[in-house]
Scaffold this motif. Structure first.
Motif, PDB file in Angstrom:
ATOM      1  N   ALA A   1       0.825  -1.203   0.000  1.00 27.51           N
ATOM      2  CA  ALA A   1       0.000   0.000   0.000  1.00 27.51           C
ATOM      3  C   ALA A   1       0.863   1.259   0.000  1.00 27.51           C
ATOM      4  CB  ALA A   1      -0.927  -0.008   1.215  1.00 27.51           C
ATOM      5  N   ALA A   2       1.945   1.237   0.797  1.00 25.18           N
ATOM      6  CA  ALA A   2       2.811   2.414   0.887  1.00 25.18           C
ATOM      7  C   ALA A   2       3.510   2.704  -0.437  1.00 25.18           C
ATOM      8  CB  ALA A   2       3.839   2.225   1.998  1.00 25.18           C
ATOM      9  N   ARG A   3       3.967   1.636  -1.139  1.00 24.76           N
ATOM     10  CA  ARG A   3       4.632   1.862  -2.427  1.00 24.76           C
ATOM     11  C   ARG A   3       3.625   2.343  -3.474  1.00 24.76           C
ATOM     12  NH1 ARG A   3       9.553   0.476  -5.297  1.00 24.76           N
ATOM     13  NH2 ARG A   3       9.228   1.325  -7.389  1.00 24.76           N
ATOM     14  N   THR A   4       2.397   1.800  -3.454  1.00 25.76           N
ATOM     15  CA  THR A   4       1.364   2.273  -4.375  1.00 25.76           C
ATOM     16  C   THR A   4       1.045   3.734  -4.095  1.00 25.76           C
ATOM     17  OG1 THR A   4       0.414   0.039  -4.460  1.00 25.76           O
ATOM     18  CG2 THR A   4      -0.963   1.851  -5.238  1.00 25.76           C
ATOM     19  N   TYR A   5       0.893   4.079  -2.824  1.00 28.61           N
ATOM     20  CA  TYR A   5       0.635   5.462  -2.404  1.00 28.61           C
ATOM     21  C   TYR A   5       1.756   6.374  -2.905  1.00 28.61           C
ATOM     22  CZ  TYR A   5      -0.124   9.259   1.081  1.00 28.61           C
ATOM     23  OH  TYR A   5      -0.335  10.463   1.717  1.00 28.61           O
ATOM     24  N   TRP A   6       3.003   5.942  -2.656  1.00 30.00           N
ATOM     25  CA  TRP A   6       4.146   6.758  -3.092  1.00 30.00           C
ATOM     26  C   TRP A   6       4.122   6.954  -4.611  1.00 30.00           C
ATOM     27  CZ3 TRP A   6       7.991   6.043  -6.615  1.00 30.00           C
ATOM     28  CH2 TRP A   6       9.039   6.985  -6.610  1.00 30.00           C
ATOM     29  N   THR A   7       3.828   5.900  -5.351  1.00 34.53           N
ATOM     30  CA  THR A   7       3.825   5.987  -6.816  1.00 34.53           C
ATOM     31  C   THR A   7       2.752   6.952  -7.301  1.00 34.53           C
ATOM     32  OG1 THR A   7       4.622   3.697  -6.954  1.00 34.53           O
ATOM     33  CG2 THR A   7       3.698   4.648  -8.963  1.00 34.53           C
ATOM     34  N   LEU A   8       1.580   6.893  -6.708  1.00 31.48           N
ATOM     35  CA  LEU A   8       0.501   7.818  -7.074  1.00 31.48           C
ATOM     36  C   LEU A   8       0.899   9.257  -6.754  1.00 31.48           C
ATOM     37  CD1 LEU A   8      -2.467   5.669  -5.766  1.00 31.48           C
ATOM     38  CD2 LEU A   8      -2.151   6.354  -8.153  1.00 31.48           C
ATOM     39  N   LYS A   9       1.521   9.464  -5.606  1.00 32.75           N
ATOM     40  CA  LYS A   9       1.957  10.814  -5.228  1.00 32.75           C
ATOM     41  C   LYS A   9       3.050  11.297  -6.175  1.00 32.75           C
ATOM     42  CE  LYS A   9       3.302  13.499  -1.123  1.00 32.75           C
ATOM     43  NZ  LYS A   9       2.004  14.121  -0.833  1.00 32.75           N
ATOM     44  N   TYR A  10       3.978  10.428  -6.502  1.00 37.88           N
ATOM     45  CA  TYR A  10       5.045  10.762  -7.447  1.00 37.88           C
ATOM     46  C   TYR A  10       4.455  11.171  -8.795  1.00 37.88           C
ATOM     47  CZ  TYR A  10       8.837   9.847 -10.799  1.00 37.88           C
ATOM     48  OH  TYR A  10       9.751   9.940 -11.834  1.00 37.88           O
ATOM     49  N   ALA A  11       3.378  10.508  -9.201  1.00 40.63           N
ATOM     50  CA  ALA A  11       2.742  10.805 -10.491  1.00 40.63           C
ATOM     51  C   ALA A  11       1.910  12.084 -10.459  1.00 40.63           C
ATOM     52  CB  ALA A  11       1.865   9.635 -10.924  1.00 40.63           C
ATOM     53  N   GLY A  12       1.644  12.603  -9.262  1.00 43.87           N
ATOM     54  CA  GLY A  12       0.929  13.863  -9.168  1.00 43.87           C
ATOM     55  C   GLY A  12      -0.480  13.780  -8.621  1.00 43.87           C
ATOM     56  N   VAL A  13      -0.897  12.629  -8.126  1.00 44.76           N
ATOM     57  CA  VAL A  13      -2.205  12.530  -7.480  1.00 44.76           C
ATOM     58  C   VAL A  13      -2.097  13.222  -6.112  1.00 44.76           C
ATOM     59  CG1 VAL A  13      -4.000  10.985  -6.603  1.00 44.76           C
ATOM     60  CG2 VAL A  13      -2.722  10.368  -8.671  1.00 44.76           C
ATOM     61  N   LYS A  14      -2.940  14.206  -5.877  1.00 45.58           N
ATOM     62  CA  LYS A  14      -2.788  15.046  -4.684  1.00 45.58           C
ATOM     63  C   LYS A  14      -3.489  14.485  -3.454  1.00 45.58           C
ATOM     64  CE  LYS A  14      -0.520  18.172  -6.979  1.00 45.58           C
ATOM     65  NZ  LYS A  14       0.945  18.267  -6.803  1.00 45.58           N
ATOM     66  N   ASN A  15      -4.677  13.920  -3.649  1.00 43.44           N
ATOM     67  CA  ASN A  15      -5.471  13.445  -2.515  1.00 43.44           C
ATOM     68  C   ASN A  15      -5.334  11.943  -2.375  1.00 43.44           C
ATOM     69  OD1 ASN A  15      -6.414  16.009  -1.899  1.00 43.44           O
ATOM     70  ND2 ASN A  15      -8.156  15.835  -3.282  1.00 43.44           N
ATOM     71  N   LEU A  16      -4.623  11.525  -1.331  1.00 41.71           N
ATOM     72  CA  LEU A  16      -4.289  10.113  -1.144  1.00 41.71           C
ATOM     73  C   LEU A  16      -4.430   9.705   0.315  1.00 41.71           C
ATOM     74  CD1 LEU A  16      -0.999  10.008  -3.245  1.00 41.71           C
ATOM     75  CD2 LEU A  16      -3.052   8.700  -3.773  1.00 41.71           C
ATOM     76  N   SER A  17      -4.862   8.482   0.515  1.00 41.76           N
ATOM     77  CA  SER A  17      -4.922   7.918   1.859  1.00 41.76           C
ATOM     78  C   SER A  17      -4.702   6.415   1.771  1.00 41.76           C
ATOM     79  CB  SER A  17      -6.291   8.173   2.517  1.00 41.76           C
ATOM     80  OG  SER A  17      -6.640   9.535   2.509  1.00 41.76           O
ATOM     81  N   ILE A  18      -4.265   5.833   2.875  1.00 42.18           N
ATOM     82  CA  ILE A  18      -4.228   4.378   3.033  1.00 42.18           C
ATOM     83  C   ILE A  18      -5.291   4.016   4.062  1.00 42.18           C
ATOM     84  CG2 ILE A  18      -2.874   2.423   3.894  1.00 42.18           C
ATOM     85  CD1 ILE A  18      -0.367   3.788   2.797  1.00 42.18           C
ATOM     86  N   LEU A  19      -6.033   2.956   3.798  1.00 43.15           N
ATOM     87  CA  LEU A  19      -7.036   2.497   4.749  1.00 43.15           C
ATOM     88  C   LEU A  19      -6.334   1.813   5.911  1.00 43.15           C
ATOM     89  CD1 LEU A  19     -10.020   2.191   5.483  1.00 43.15           C
ATOM     90  CD2 LEU A  19      -9.989  -0.010   4.294  1.00 43.15           C
ATOM     91  N   ASP A  20      -6.450   2.398   7.092  1.00 46.29           N
ATOM     92  CA  ASP A  20      -5.787   1.880   8.285  1.00 46.29           C
ATOM     93  C   ASP A  20      -6.349   0.498   8.630  1.00 46.29           C
ATOM     94  OD1 ASP A  20      -4.128   1.867  10.470  1.00 46.29           O
ATOM     95  OD2 ASP A  20      -5.399   3.161  11.702  1.00 46.29           O
ATOM     96  N   GLY A  21      -5.474  -0.499   8.603  1.00 41.30           N
ATOM     97  CA  GLY A  21      -5.907  -1.856   8.903  1.00 41.30           C
ATOM     98  C   GLY A  21      -6.398  -2.640   7.705  1.00 41.30           C
ATOM     99  N   GLY A  22      -6.546  -1.970   6.569  1.00 36.63           N
ATOM    100  CA  GLY A  22      -6.920  -2.654   5.329  1.00 36.63           C
ATOM    101  C   GLY A  22      -8.279  -3.329   5.373  1.00 36.63           C
ATOM    102  N   ILE A  23      -8.474  -4.241   4.429  1.00 33.68           N
ATOM    103  CA  ILE A  23      -9.767  -4.911   4.344  1.00 33.68           C
ATOM    104  C   ILE A  23     -10.024  -5.801   5.552  1.00 33.68           C
ATOM    105  CG2 ILE A  23      -8.997  -6.922   3.005  1.00 33.68           C
ATOM    106  CD1 ILE A  23     -11.682  -6.519   1.384  1.00 33.68           C
ATOM    107  N   ALA A  24      -8.961  -6.256   6.217  1.00 35.89           N
ATOM    108  CA  ALA A  24      -9.137  -7.056   7.438  1.00 35.89           C
ATOM    109  C   ALA A  24      -9.861  -6.236   8.507  1.00 35.89           C
ATOM    110  CB  ALA A  24      -7.790  -7.542   7.953  1.00 35.89           C
ATOM    111  N   ALA A  25      -9.474  -4.966   8.652  1.00 37.50           N
ATOM    112  CA  ALA A  25     -10.127  -4.095   9.636  1.00 37.50           C
ATOM    113  C   ALA A  25     -11.572  -3.818   9.226  1.00 37.50           C
ATOM    114  CB  ALA A  25      -9.351  -2.787   9.769  1.00 37.50           C
ATOM    115  N   TRP A  26     -11.807  -3.700   7.924  1.00 34.41           N
ATOM    116  CA  TRP A  26     -13.166  -3.483   7.416  1.00 34.41           C
ATOM    117  C   TRP A  26     -14.074  -4.649   7.826  1.00 34.41           C
ATOM    118  CZ3 TRP A  26     -15.376   0.583   4.746  1.00 34.41           C
ATOM    119  CH2 TRP A  26     -16.593   0.341   4.108  1.00 34.41           C
ATOM    120  N   ARG A  27     -13.575  -5.842   7.655  1.00 32.50           N
ATOM    121  CA  ARG A  27     -14.361  -7.027   8.027  1.00 32.50           C
ATOM    122  C   ARG A  27     -14.547  -7.111   9.537  1.00 32.50           C
ATOM    123  NH1 ARG A  27     -10.998 -10.906   3.947  1.00 32.50           N
ATOM    124  NH2 ARG A  27     -12.506 -11.059   2.241  1.00 32.50           N
TER     125      ARG A  27
END
Length: 328
Positions: A135-161
């Motif tokens: 998730a962190a590398r995907t986030y970094w790549t999106l930010k590097y590409a210029g996507v301004k609004n970014l978040s990681i879901l804390d705990g991921g889908i496991a936390a969602w369930r």
């Protein structure tokens, strides 16, 4: 009468202008307010109807998931992009796991239905620190590409369930958008930058790998040498992660860990820029140390040139154990 009429027009225009400025300020505050680096499952559940939200499930073989796991159950409305297969890292000049070109990023991101106005929520599986690194590398790549609004879901889908929130099955095909990259090179370090740091200093090198890699007792298959970049500080990414909750540790704990890292410029690296993305995310995004960059190519790129220096505690006994099948 003419003067009074002109005065009324002038006053009305000022009011309209003030209203427009106030509306723009409120909009800017709203846009900034929702783009926290980490968001909770409760926040996501309450904001899923936002038309600008793109929930990006990046599960892959790294976490034991992938397309099949996504199809079986995912957050309603989310789309899937396999971190390991979709092109978030590419082979260039025979070196794997490198950052995609601008054209590759524009296609990858645009095809996911993401544009400059999107708020992307990156969703890991939520099972271990290696998975968080995806998730962190995907986030970094999106930010590097210029996507301004970014978040990681804390705990991921496991936390969602675990929160008892609904999931859906099947697959969703995103509607492609035109995405024009605005590359942010301030968060990327390349081999030449690291070579310059080796010669002149000016930044702290942070090795995000486990100690066994740092010391040269084992190495990634794609790396050409054991050990670490000389002068690097060992800060294993696992130190930031709580395996009992499958979340990053509290902010106070994170601060205590990075207190060993001198203030100022820093470059995080690992084997392939995966573990190091977690170090970068903690330092740059959560703790505000904006002079931190990611050496995305990391040791695989660094050791692709045999002339670059390596420091290692590996011994002949380690090599012998490897020959006998008793070690790495």
């Amino acid at each position: 009468m003419k003067t009074f009429f002109q005065f009324n027009i002038s006053r009305s225009l000022r009011r309209i202008g003030a209203a427009m400025l106030f509306s723009a300020a409120v909009a800017a505050l709203a846009a900034g307010a929702h783009a926290e680096p980490l968001v909770s499952v409760q926040w996501l559940n309450g904001n899923r109807a936002d038309s600008d939200l793109v929930v990006l499930d990046v599960r892959s073989a790294i976490d034991g998931g992938g397309a099949q796991a996504y199809a079986a159950a995912h957050i309603p409305g989310s789309i899937h992009s396999d971190y390991d297969k979709a092109g978030w890292r590419v082979t260039r000049n025979n070196v794997p796991f490198m950052v995609p070109t601008t054209a590759e990023l524009e296609k990858l991101i645009g095809d996911l239905g993401i544009d400059e106005d999107s708020h992307v929520i990156v969703v890991p599986a939520g099972v271990n620190v290696l998975d968080f690194g995806s998730a962190a590398r995907t986030y970094w790549t999106l930010k590097y590409a210029g996507v301004k609004n970014l978040s990681i879901l804390d705990g991921g889908i496991a936390a969602w369930r675990q929160a008892g929130l609904p999931t859906e099955s099947g697959t969703r095909t995103p509607s492609p958008k035109i995405f024009t990259a605005a590359v942010d090179k301030s968060i990327l370090a390349e081999a030449g930058n690291v070579e310059s740091i080796e010669r002149k200093g000016g930044a702290t090198l942070i090795d995000a790998r486990p100690a066994s890699f740092f010391l040269g007792k084992e190495k990634a298959p794609a790396s050409q040498a054991y050990g670490h970049i000389p002068g690097a500080l060992s800060v294993d990414s696992a130190r930031f992660y709580d395996p009992t909750t499958n979340r990053l540790k509290s902010k106070a704990e994170l601060i205590a860990i990075v207190n060993t890292v001198p203030e100022g410029a820093a470059v995080s690296y690992c084997n392939t820029g995966h573990w190091a993305s977690t170090d970068w995310f903690v330092l740059h995004e959560l703790l505000g140390r904006k002079e931190t960059r990611l050496y995305a190519g990391s040791m695989v790129d660094w050791t692709s040139n045999a002339n670059r220096p390596i420091e290692s505690s590996r011994t002949k006994w380690d090599d012998l154990k490897k020959t006998l099948g008793l070690g790495s």
